[in-house]
Design a protein around this motif. Structure first.
Motif, PDB file in Angstrom:
ATOM      1  N   PRO A  87       0.952  -1.131  -0.137  1.00 49.82           N
ATOM      2  CA  PRO A  87      -0.006   0.168  -0.010  1.00 49.82           C
ATOM      3  C   PRO A  87       1.088   1.107  -0.015  1.00 49.82           C
ATOM      4  N   VAL A  88       0.306   2.578  -0.472  1.00 54.65           N
ATOM      5  CA  VAL A  88       1.030   3.361  -0.186  1.00 54.65           C
ATOM      6  C   VAL A  88       1.249   4.181   1.185  1.00 54.65           C
ATOM      7  N   PHE A  89       0.116   3.880   1.875  1.00 56.26           N
ATOM      8  CA  PHE A  89       0.015   4.342   3.218  1.00 56.26           C
ATOM      9  C   PHE A  89      -0.237   3.177   4.092  1.00 56.26           C
ATOM     10  N   ALA A  90       0.659   3.315   5.370  1.00 53.79           N
ATOM     11  CA  ALA A  90      -0.016   2.235   6.178  1.00 53.79           C
ATOM     12  C   ALA A  90       0.336   2.726   7.840  1.00 53.79           C
ATOM     13  N   ALA A  91      -0.675   2.411   8.814  1.00 59.00           N
ATOM     14  CA  ALA A  91      -0.361   2.816  10.256  1.00 59.00           C
ATOM     15  C   ALA A  91      -0.007   1.478  10.667  1.00 59.00           C
ATOM     16  N   LEU A  92       0.887   1.264  11.743  1.00 58.13           N
ATOM     17  CA  LEU A  92       1.161   0.051  12.229  1.00 58.13           C
ATOM     18  C   LEU A  92       1.688   0.440  13.646  1.00 58.13           C
ATOM     19  N   VAL A  93       1.452  -0.586  14.351  1.00 54.60           N
ATOM     20  CA  VAL A  93       2.225  -0.564  16.038  1.00 54.60           C
ATOM     21  C   VAL A  93       3.468  -1.188  15.995  1.00 54.60           C
ATOM     22  N   PRO A  94       4.401  -1.102  16.749  1.00 57.62           N
ATOM     23  CA  PRO A  94       5.871  -1.853  16.600  1.00 57.62           C
ATOM     24  C   PRO A  94       5.530  -3.377  16.673  1.00 57.62           C
ATOM     25  N   LEU A  95       4.550  -3.967  17.379  1.00 54.95           N
ATOM     26  CA  LEU A  95       4.554  -5.313  17.382  1.00 54.95           C
ATOM     27  C   LEU A  95       4.156  -5.911  16.085  1.00 54.95           C
ATOM     28  N   GLN A  96       3.301  -5.207  15.236  1.00 60.08           N
ATOM     29  CA  GLN A  96       3.082  -5.599  13.836  1.00 60.08           C
ATOM     30  C   GLN A  96       4.357  -5.379  13.066  1.00 60.08           C
ATOM     31  N   VAL A  97       5.159  -4.320  13.201  1.00 58.96           N
ATOM     32  CA  VAL A  97       6.426  -4.324  12.561  1.00 58.96           C
ATOM     33  C   VAL A  97       7.253  -5.258  12.715  1.00 58.96           C
ATOM     34  N   LYS A  98       7.478  -5.622  13.873  1.00 62.34           N
ATOM     35  CA  LYS A  98       8.422  -6.753  14.282  1.00 62.34           C
ATOM     36  C   LYS A  98       8.012  -8.204  13.838  1.00 62.34           C
ATOM     37  N   ALA A  99       6.646  -8.317  13.607  1.00 61.10           N
ATOM     38  CA  ALA A  99       6.374  -9.620  13.211  1.00 61.10           C
ATOM     39  C   ALA A  99       6.396  -9.534  11.703  1.00 61.10           C
ATOM     40  N   SER A 150      13.469   6.707   9.180  1.00 57.13           N
ATOM     41  CA  SER A 150      14.325   5.928   8.329  1.00 57.13           C
ATOM     42  C   SER A 150      15.006   7.292   7.435  1.00 57.13           C
ATOM     43  N   GLY A 151      16.125   6.943   6.511  1.00 65.45           N
ATOM     44  CA  GLY A 151      16.829   8.074   5.998  1.00 65.45           C
ATOM     45  C   GLY A 151      17.843   8.604   6.870  1.00 65.45           C
ATOM     46  N   PRO A 152      18.641   9.628   6.220  1.00 69.20           N
ATOM     47  CA  PRO A 152      19.561  10.289   7.005  1.00 69.20           C
ATOM     48  C   PRO A 152      19.149  11.226   7.942  1.00 69.20           C
ATOM     49  N   LYS A 153      17.764  11.579   8.056  1.00 67.65           N
ATOM     50  CA  LYS A 153      17.346  12.576   9.246  1.00 67.65           C
ATOM     51  C   LYS A 153      16.873  11.592  10.551  1.00 67.65           C
ATOM     52  N   ALA A 154      16.959  10.372  10.363  1.00 65.93           N
ATOM     53  CA  ALA A 154      16.184   9.737  11.478  1.00 65.93           C
ATOM     54  C   ALA A 154      16.893  10.010  12.612  1.00 65.93           C
ATOM     55  N   GLY A 155      16.365  10.016  13.812  1.00 70.80           N
ATOM     56  CA  GLY A 155      16.703  10.383  15.108  1.00 70.80           C
ATOM     57  C   GLY A 155      15.527  10.626  15.878  1.00 70.80           C
ATOM     58  N   PRO A 156      15.962  11.155  17.257  1.00 70.61           N
ATOM     59  CA  PRO A 156      15.073  11.182  18.459  1.00 70.61           C
ATOM     60  C   PRO A 156      13.903  12.445  18.288  1.00 70.61           C
ATOM     61  N   TRP A 157      14.103  13.242  17.469  1.00 69.60           N
ATOM     62  CA  TRP A 157      13.324  14.578  17.674  1.00 69.60           C
ATOM     63  C   TRP A 157      12.161  14.677  16.555  1.00 69.60           C
ATOM     64  N   ALA A 215      16.916   0.697  14.285  1.00 73.94           N
ATOM     65  CA  ALA A 215      18.369   0.691  13.399  1.00 73.94           C
ATOM     66  C   ALA A 215      17.849  -0.070  12.131  1.00 73.94           C
ATOM     67  N   ILE A 216      16.796  -1.144  12.053  1.00 74.91           N
ATOM     68  CA  ILE A 216      16.236  -1.705  11.134  1.00 74.91           C
ATOM     69  C   ILE A 216      15.528  -0.671  10.264  1.00 74.91           C
ATOM     70  N   LEU A 217      14.827  -0.095  10.748  1.00 75.85           N
ATOM     71  CA  LEU A 217      13.912   0.946  10.034  1.00 75.85           C
ATOM     72  C   LEU A 217      14.600   1.916   9.292  1.00 75.85           C
TER      73      LEU A 217
END
Length: 366
Positions: free
Chosen positions: A130-142, A200-207, A172-174
């Protein structure tokens, strides 16, 4: 007038009568929930009743204006550049704001909704991303556990992740994903997210950066204050302790006021300590507390295991991370399952209760 037409799994349905007619013949439970929401959306009631997750207390009802939900959807659609005809994966429960807002965004922008049962494997059975998706971390990990599902997830152009923290290992994976991956900040009271941070990408960070129309400030307690009149939020003072980037509207979350453990006068944010030790913990865990005659509260690590297991050197970890040695857990308790809310967030009250009830060799001093 509110938008009243939506494409659900390739079937375009419009208007109150259209949704009512579709409900008469639909047998899929998840699609029925979408249709019931759309039917209410088209009705005369100007509000939708929302339910909070209960992650920090008793779940409650919130009455949200449909026009405010529409304004929230517009902020996200414009920020992510979603266009009519784009596909949107709906794999979150329609009982909560996250699932409902996928539908409102689709109503607003003409997105084509792909309805999947809320499960650990939201991409199962799909043949294209899909072009857009909203997930929770549990779904991403699975999804990362299955090559086909991982490939489909990597193909999502705009992927937002919320509902729980994204740990450092997953982040780190994302970061290697080819398209946009975002962590969301928000709550039911703000009608889903009001800020995004790139994973994701070069701007990935905590902010996190607020969405257009959202104004943020810091309270006298050091917590985040949100103002967003367009979504009917004149002012909400959260319990999240934040730090703003110097000279910027970007912020990072350090923890919650109600999850700060006062141990002998030392304030220990449970989430910050969890983040510090997470990469070296072999199994799921949570930081909580136990009563202590001298300290008032003693920092405790609750570990998901039916028997005691070896734990890392917490003192060494704290030293490496530049954190106070007084943050070191004084006790460990072992439980069959770390308590969570229905939406997958840590159930802090349940976690503390399980720690207090631990007995025998399932409770150890560190």
């Amino acid at each position: 007038m509110l938008p009243q037409s939506i494409d659900i799994n390739g079937r375009v349905i419009s208007g109150e009568e259209g949704f009512r007619e579709a409900l008469r013949t639909e047998t899929n439970d998840e699609i029925r929930k979408v249709l019931e929401f759309c039917l209410h959306w088209c009705g005369p009631d100007p509000e939708v009743v929302l339910h909070t997750s209960g992650s920090t207390g008793v779940p409650k009802e919130i009455h949200a204006k449909k026009t405010a939900m529409l304004a929230s959807a517009r902020m996200t659609v414009e920020r992510l550049g979603l266009k009519a005809g784009d596909t949107a994966l709906l794999c979150l429960p329609m009982d909560y704001i996250a699932g409902q807002m996928v539908v409102v965004r689709a109503l607003l922008a003409g997105l084509r909704v792909i309805v999947q049962d809320p499960s650990r494997h939201p991409f199962e059975g799909l043949t294209e991303s899909p072009v857009f998706a909203a997930l929770v971390p549990l779904q991403v990990k699975a999804s990362l556990e299955t090559p086909k599902e991982e490939a489909l997830m990597r193909g999502v152009r705009e992927l937002i992740i919320g509902g729980a923290a994204t740990d450092d290992t997953l982040a780190a994976i994302l970061k290697t994903f080819p398209h946009h991956v975002w962590s969301t900040y928000g709550m039911t009271e703000t009608l889903s997210h009001v800020a995004l941070r790139p994973l994701s990408g070069p701007k990935a960070g905590p902010w996190y950066e607020p969405l257009p129309g959202v104004t943020l400030s810091e309270s006298s307690r050091g917590t985040l204050v949100i103002s967003a009149p367009a979504i009917d939020v004149p002012r909400i003072e959260t319990n999240d302790i934040v730090k703003f980037a110097e000279g910027s509207k970007e912020f990072r979350v350090l923890g919650r006021v109600d999850n700060v453990i006062d141990t002998g006068g030392i304030k220990v944010p449970a989430e910050a300590l969890e983040d510090a030790i997470r990469s070296e913990m072999p199994v799921p865990f949570a930081v909580t507390w136990l009563p202590d005659e001298d300290l008032g509260s003693a920092v405790t690590v609750e570990v998901e295991s039916d028997h005691p297991i070896a734990l890392p050197d917490f003192r060494a970890i704290l030293k490496r991370e530049g954190l106070s040695p007084y943050w070191k857990p004084r006790h460990a308790v072992f439980v069959p399952k770390i308590s969570q809310t229905r939406s997958g967030k840590p159930d802090r009250k349940g976690i503390q209760r399980a720690a207090a009830e631990a007995k025998g060799d399932l409770k150890q001093d560190l």
